[in-house]
Each structure stands twice: as C-alpha cells, then as structure tokens.
Design a protein around this motif. Structure first.
Motif, PDB file in Angstrom:
ATOM      1  N   VAL A 279      -7.023  -1.974  23.589  1.00 15.98           N
ATOM      2  CA  VAL A 279      -5.677  -1.253  24.024  1.00 15.98           C
ATOM      3  C   VAL A 279      -5.335  -0.771  25.235  1.00 15.98           C
ATOM      4  CG1 VAL A 279      -4.462   0.072  22.745  1.00 15.98           C
ATOM      5  CG2 VAL A 279      -6.083  -0.920  21.739  1.00 15.98           C
TER       6      VAL A 279
ATOM      7  N   VAL B  41       8.861   1.888  21.455  1.00 15.37           N
ATOM      8  CA  VAL B  41       7.222   1.322  21.599  1.00 15.37           C
ATOM      9  C   VAL B  41       6.775  -0.130  21.366  1.00 15.37           C
ATOM     10  CG1 VAL B  41       4.618   1.116  21.135  1.00 15.37           C
ATOM     11  CG2 VAL B  41       5.667   3.568  20.687  1.00 15.37           C
TER      12      VAL B  41
ATOM     13  N   VAL C 285       4.778  -3.648  21.962  1.00 17.40           N
ATOM     14  CA  VAL C 285       3.277  -4.273  21.879  1.00 17.40           C
ATOM     15  C   VAL C 285       3.084  -5.342  22.431  1.00 17.40           C
ATOM     16  CG1 VAL C 285       1.576  -4.145  20.255  1.00 17.40           C
ATOM     17  CG2 VAL C 285       2.900  -2.267  19.874  1.00 17.40           C
TER      18      VAL C 285
ATOM     19  N   LEU D 152      -4.019  -5.633  23.379  1.00 15.34           N
ATOM     20  CA  LEU D 152      -2.572  -5.287  22.722  1.00 15.34           C
ATOM     21  C   LEU D 152      -2.389  -4.580  24.017  1.00 15.34           C
ATOM     22  CD1 LEU D 152      -3.807  -3.778  18.640  1.00 15.34           C
ATOM     23  CD2 LEU D 152      -2.463  -6.248  20.331  1.00 15.34           C
TER      24      LEU D 152
ATOM     25  N   MET E   5       9.366  -0.025  16.983  1.00 13.10           N
ATOM     26  CA  MET E   5       8.659  -0.751  17.956  1.00 13.10           C
ATOM     27  C   MET E   5       9.167  -1.768  17.466  1.00 13.10           C
ATOM     28  SD  MET E   5       4.554   0.592  15.454  1.00 13.10           S
ATOM     29  CE  MET E   5       4.458  -0.850  16.816  1.00 13.10           C
TER      30      MET E   5
ATOM     31  N   LYS F 287       5.524  -4.087  32.354  1.00 13.88           N
ATOM     32  CA  LYS F 287       5.703  -3.116  32.089  1.00 13.88           C
ATOM     33  C   LYS F 287       6.258  -2.340  32.238  1.00 13.88           C
ATOM     34  CE  LYS F 287       1.471  -1.079  30.027  1.00 13.88           C
ATOM     35  NZ  LYS F 287       2.399  -1.425  28.991  1.00 13.88           N
TER      36      LYS F 287
ATOM     37  N   VAL G 142       0.640  -2.197  25.177  1.00 13.55           N
ATOM     38  CA  VAL G 142       2.317  -1.187  24.753  1.00 13.55           C
ATOM     39  C   VAL G 142       2.428   0.051  25.883  1.00 13.55           C
ATOM     40  CG1 VAL G 142       1.425   1.196  23.285  1.00 13.55           C
ATOM     41  CG2 VAL G 142      -0.270  -0.693  22.423  1.00 13.55           C
ATOM     42  N   THR G 143       3.290  -0.183  25.391  1.00 11.21           N
ATOM     43  CA  THR G 143       4.271   0.232  26.355  1.00 11.21           C
ATOM     44  C   THR G 143       4.957   1.310  25.694  1.00 11.21           C
ATOM     45  OG1 THR G 143       5.220  -1.917  27.551  1.00 11.21           O
ATOM     46  CG2 THR G 143       6.440   0.566  27.966  1.00 11.21           C
TER      47      THR G 143
ATOM     48  N   GLY H 223       8.204  -5.672  19.555  1.00  9.36           N
ATOM     49  CA  GLY H 223       6.775  -6.731  19.809  1.00  9.36           C
ATOM     50  C   GLY H 223       6.788  -7.519  19.254  1.00  9.36           C
TER      51      GLY H 223
ATOM     52  N   ALA I 160      -1.937   1.263  27.789  1.00 10.40           N
ATOM     53  CA  ALA I 160      -1.099   2.092  27.977  1.00 10.40           C
ATOM     54  C   ALA I 160      -1.131   2.973  28.902  1.00 10.40           C
ATOM     55  CB  ALA I 160      -0.577   2.703  26.585  1.00 10.40           C
TER      56      ALA I 160
ATOM     57  N   LEU J  23       0.488   6.215  19.221  1.00  5.64           N
ATOM     58  CA  LEU J  23      -0.604   6.049  19.522  1.00  5.64           C
ATOM     59  C   LEU J  23      -0.833   5.248  17.967  1.00  5.64           C
ATOM     60  CD1 LEU J  23      -2.043   5.507  22.644  1.00  5.64           C
ATOM     61  CD2 LEU J  23      -0.785   3.419  22.445  1.00  5.64           C
TER      62      LEU J  23
END
Length: 295
Positions: A86, A245, A247, A219, A72, A282, A221-222, A74, A88, A99
C-alpha cells in the motif's frame, strides 16, 4: 461541545487501548514461548484480530462522534486474504486513521514501517512489536555518508520483516515521501509536483525485492483534505468536515522482481522513473479530488 467530544473520544481511546493491548501482549508472550512453528503461526490471526478490533472501535468513534465524511473512489478489488503493498502520500498523522478507516477488515491488517523511537510509545510500541511492525533507523543522508553500514541495517530489517510476512495475508504500508508534506519542505525540495513531495523509491524497491512473488498487487492511495492539511486534534474535536480518498489497484511490474536497487544503477534509474510517473498521476488525482470537493 467540541471539548466534550474530545474528552469523550480520548477516554474511549484510552480504555479501548488498555482492553486490547493487554491481551495482545499476553498472546504475543505465549506465541514466543510455544515450541512449534505451527502453533506460533496459529497465534497470528488472533493477534491481527485484536488489532482490527481496536481499529474498529476507533472507526466507530469516527462514525458516531464526529461529522467527518470519508468519500472513497477508485477501482480496487479488495480481499482479506490478499498480499498488498500500500503506497500513499503523507500530509498529517490523520492519514493513518484515514487508512485504517478505509481498509480495516477489507484487507489484511496494515503494517507500517516505523521509526525506531516509536517503540517507546507507552503500550502501543509493544503492541506494534508484537504485531511484527518493522522498526527502522531512518538515517539521514549525512549519517549514511559517514557510516554506510547504517543503510544496510534498514535493508536487513526490511528483509527480516518481509520474510515473516510471506506466510500470512499482509498489507505493507509505505508513505513514499518519507515525511509529512509541508509548504516549507516542498519549496526546499523544489518538488516538481504541485501537491506532493518527491517520492523515495528505495523502500518500495526493497519490499518488492524481498517479497518477490509474495505480493499480488499494489494499492495506490491518494488522500486529499479539501479544507487544508489537518492536525490530529482537528479530527478529535470535530473540526475536519471531509476527507477524499482515491484507491487505484496496480499490477506489480514483473521486471522489478529480484533486481538489486542498491547496486544496479541502470535498474535504479528505471525504477525511479516508474515511481516518478506514478507520482505524476497521483498529483493529477489530488487535483481532481480537490476540485471534486469544491463542486
């Protein structure tokens, strides 16, 4: 050996689901029978705690029964008492477990907008209902063209869900593409993004409208799979080596609060441009994550 781990994981999941969902449903029934709104509200942390415990068991299995590494990165500052939207990208059923692995007990329980048919999934459908997960019709453009009232049903369901969420810490989850990525869908859409399908802006706009000032951050998220888009079985059989991930925490543009996405064409165009810009970023994040995994 992989078959052994799959059987072990499947067995633990089944036992954990029964042990968590049974008291959750009993508590949901008690909540429905309580006469006082204050007493009913007191049940919400207990319901969320049971769900988080179930996710915690799944995460324990991820950590101890697979070799899958979750990396992770971010800039998000996460809070258990937050109110998040959120967003994604979506490639696989594994995304949901990713997640949950990334955010369980770090932000409020993730609540997904689910297809109405998922209500009939044994035990889990009732659990999602008890936890106030919104069930949506997910109608096709052709169905809506024949009957415009169908679109209003999903909008009304979104508003009802968001009214409930105003009173509790919440993380509202939205897979903005509306479906899982495949090369065929990407080509059919003539998507301008290398790794993503086109974003569907309406659901995001409706949540921002319905929640108003109740949300304090987005948030973004990729999720990237360096070895390719996995099936759920790949994770369960320990065939998924790594997940990347990223964020990003984003402020909610105040000009989007209280606007009418459905009937205000100028606002709709403005909002779609904002979503497209977010999706361009993204797509670039996906590139960076996949290249990072190669090094």
């Amino acid at each position: 050996m992989r078959v052994f781990y799959f059987v072990l994981i499947a067995l633990v999941v089944c036992i954990s689901t029964v042990l968590h969902v049974t008291p959750l449903l009993l508590l949901a029934l008690l909540k429905a029978l309580l006469p006082s709104p204050r007493l009913r509200a007191a049940c919400n942390p207990l319901l969320s705690g049971l769900a988080e415990s179930w996710v915690g068991v799944n995460n324990w299995m991820w950590n101890h029964l697979t070799d899958t590494r979750l990396a992770m990165t971010g800039d998000a500052s996460l809070r258990m008492d937050g109110h998040y939207l959120v967003l994604a990208n979506h490639q696989s059923w594994v995304d949901i477990l990713v997640l949950q692995r990334a955010f369980n007990r770090r932000i409020p329980l993730l609540r997904f907008f689910l297809k109405r048919q998922l209500f009939w999934v044994p035990m889990l459908g009732l659990a999602w209902w008890a936890l106030d997960f919104p069930f949506m019709g997910r109608y096709t453009p052709k169905q809506i063209a024949r009957n415009p009232d169908l679109a209003k049903r999903d909008i009304a369901a979104t508003r009802r869900a968001c009214e409930k969420f105003r009173a509790i810490p919440v993380s509202i989850m939205n897979f903005v593409e509306g479906t899982r990525f495949t090369a065929e869908k990407h080509a059919k859409q003539t998507s301008p993004y290398r790794h993503l399908l086109k974003p569907k802006s309406g659901g995001v706009a409706f949540v921002l409208d319905a929640m108003g000032q109740g949300l304090h951050a987005i948030l973004d998220v990729t999720i990237a799979y360096p070895t390719g888009r996995p099936a759920l079985l790949d994770l369960l059989m320990n065939k998924l080596p790594e997940v990347q991930v990223m964020v990003r925490q984003r402020e909610i543009p105040q000009e989007f609060i209280g606007c009418d996405y459905q009937n205000d064409r100028e606002f709709r165009v403005h909002f779609q441009r904002w979503m497209n810009q977010l999706w361009q970023e993204k797509d670039a994040d996906m590139d960076r994550l996949l290249k990072l995994a190669e090094t």
